[in-house]
Design a protein around this motif. Structure first.
Motif, PDB file in Angstrom:
ATOM      1  N   SER A 138       0.822  -1.206   0.000  1.00  0.00           N
ATOM      2  CA  SER A 138       0.000   0.000   0.000  1.00  0.00           C
ATOM      3  C   SER A 138       0.858   1.258   0.000  1.00  0.00           C
ATOM      4  O   SER A 138       0.576   2.221  -0.729  1.00  0.00           O
ATOM      5  N   ASN A 139       1.930   1.255   0.780  1.00  0.00           N
ATOM      6  CA  ASN A 139       2.812   2.416   0.850  1.00  0.00           C
ATOM      7  C   ASN A 139       3.573   2.648  -0.447  1.00  0.00           C
ATOM      8  O   ASN A 139       3.880   3.784  -0.808  1.00  0.00           O
ATOM      9  N   ARG A 173       2.566   2.499  -3.319  1.00  0.00           N
ATOM     10  CA  ARG A 173       1.755   3.237  -4.290  1.00  0.00           C
ATOM     11  C   ARG A 173       1.863   4.747  -4.111  1.00  0.00           C
ATOM     12  O   ARG A 173       1.556   5.513  -5.019  1.00  0.00           O
ATOM     13  N   HIS A 174       2.296   5.170  -2.922  1.00  0.00           N
ATOM     14  CA  HIS A 174       2.306   6.600  -2.615  1.00  0.00           C
ATOM     15  C   HIS A 174       3.701   7.146  -2.352  1.00  0.00           C
ATOM     16  O   HIS A 174       3.860   8.340  -2.120  1.00  0.00           O
TER      17      HIS A 174
END
Length: 435
Positions: A422-423, A425-426
């Motif tokens: 998830s991280n 992606r950002h």
């Protein structure tokens, strides 16, 4: 006569200076890490019922298995086991040594990466400059400290680091207490954050939550280590539980991932800045506690692989400033060790700059190493040492404990991997992210 026993006897003339208190300092330095700042967030994921219970439960597991491990310092023939892998070899045989070594040293190195990231995160919160710059400065500092030959030479650093760890934990505890008193109510829920998208703490579905030193003797080394473990784990557990519960009461389900840098507090600025400085000083020392075993392993391998190489054997004395040539040097340093130690720290710093996550990285490291190193190997060595019969009540209880911890580690590992994905992606390489 067993070769290792002969070696142990030959090395008995080495002056051992470790005590219960220096060992306690090493324990506290290693155990109290930057993860303490994420405890309120962790309790928020589980709620008031499961969260504190998990903290108490795993503090007990850590203490209990550590006492089992302390009894394995001496091999069956009486020789000292100078490393974790030596103990595994003595009691479980050579087949499991390779597995133990891969897990142990991967965890140690991974923690070094995590500490580099955390240091930059804390300094960004204080100064607002580039995280890469702080990582480079931290790496240069560690290159210098890494030239000290062993943990015995950095005991003073562990004492300072342990003091700093209590300092920033205490500051965080005081700030959370002040915030809790300010709003006057106990926030949070019995089951933790629910499946929602708002707030400072991300909500998760039920499925996501599911995956989500050398001691002198006498006294006997195992007795000293057991005392150090009791003192170190008790002190850290008290801080962990207090900070986790009061932090959750203060922020509730909006608890940030890092109470000092994750927008938990803006004021008083000077106190938050002081806490972040304490974090940096602590991590400087803690880094060495994890780095020294890796550095020693690398040097032993190189020395055994090329024992006659001039580059390996060349040494020079390191003396205190203004010391005369006749005075005893602080330590001796070989050129090969200088190159190896510098290369390892440089590689660690580079990887930290490429993977700038905080909670996810530390979570994955803990999940992957907790069960094998803290539970499986200590329990297995204890069974072999005490000759506990398979199928006996004690054997079943120990295997049950190991199985429960394995399931927890697997679940936490999947959760950490999902968090990292998830991280990713950002975030981008060479761009530090403060939580």
């Amino acid at each position: 006569m067993d070769k290792r026993a002969v070696v142990g006897a030959e090395e008995d003339d080495h002056e051992r200076e470790g005590t219960v208190w220096t060992a306690t300092a090493h324990v506290v330095t290693a155990v109290i890490g930057s993860g303490v700042l994420a405890l309120a967030w962790s309790v928020a994921q589980m709620g008031w019922i499961v969260g504190p219970a998990m903290l108490v439960g795993f503090a007990w597991v850590t203490y209990y298995t550590s006492t089992l491990l302390a009894d394995c310092y001496r091999s069956p023939n009486g020789a000292r086991n100078y490393t974790y892998m030596d103990a595994v070899r003595s009691y479980l045989g050579p087949k499991k040594v390779a597995i133990c070594g891969i897990i142990q040293y991967s965890a140690l190195w991974g923690t070094m990466v995590g500490y580099t990231i955390t240091t930059a995160t804390s300094m960004i919160a204080k100064c607002g400059a580039s995280g890469n710059l702080f990582m480079i400065v931290f790496g240069l500092t560690q290159i210098v400290l890494s030239q000290l030959p062993s943990l015995e030479n950095v005991t003073w650093l562990s004492v300072v680091a342990a003091t700093m760890s209590f300092a920033y934990s205490f500051i965080g505890l005081c700030l959370c207490t002040a915030k809790w008193v300010t709003h006057g109510d106990i926030r949070g829920t019995l089951t933790g954050v629910q499946n929602s998208g708002g707030g400072g703490s991300h909500g998760f579905s039920p499925a996501a939550k599911t995956w989500g030193d050398t001691l002198k003797s006498p006294p006997a080394e195992n007795k000293s280590m057991k005392k150090a473990t009791k003192y170190g784990v008790s002190l850290t557990a008290a801080f962990y539980l207090s900070l986790a519960c009061i932090g959750y009461a203060a922020f509730g389900n909006d608890s940030p991932g890092n109470i000092l840098t994750g927008f938990g507090f803006y004021e008083p600025y000077w106190l938050v800045d002081a806490a972040n400085v304490c974090i940096v000083v602590h991590l400087v020392g803690a880094y060495q506690v994890y780095a020294q075993p890796i550095l020693t392993l690398n040097e032993r391998y190189v020395a055994s692989r090329w024992p006659d190489a001039r580059f390996i054997r060349a040494e020079f004395a390191v003396r205190a400033p203004f010391a005369s040539e006749t005075q005893k040097p602080l330590f001796r340093l070989s050129l090969s060790n200088l190159v190896l130690r510098t290369a390892l720290v440089a590689l660690t710093t580079l990887v930290a700059m490429l993977v700038p996550f905080f909670n996810a990285v530390l979570g994955l490291i803990g999940a992957c190493s907790f069960w094998p190193l803290s539970v499986y190997f200590p329990v297995s060595m204890h069974v072999a040492r005490a000759k506990i019969g398979r199928g006996s009540a004690r054997w079943v209880a120990l295997q049950g404990l190991s199985a429960v911890c394995l399931m927890v580690s697997v679940g936490a590992g999947f959760g950490s991997v999902a968090d990292i994905v998830s991280n990713m992606r950002h975030a981008a390489p060479f761009k530090n992210v403060a939580y």
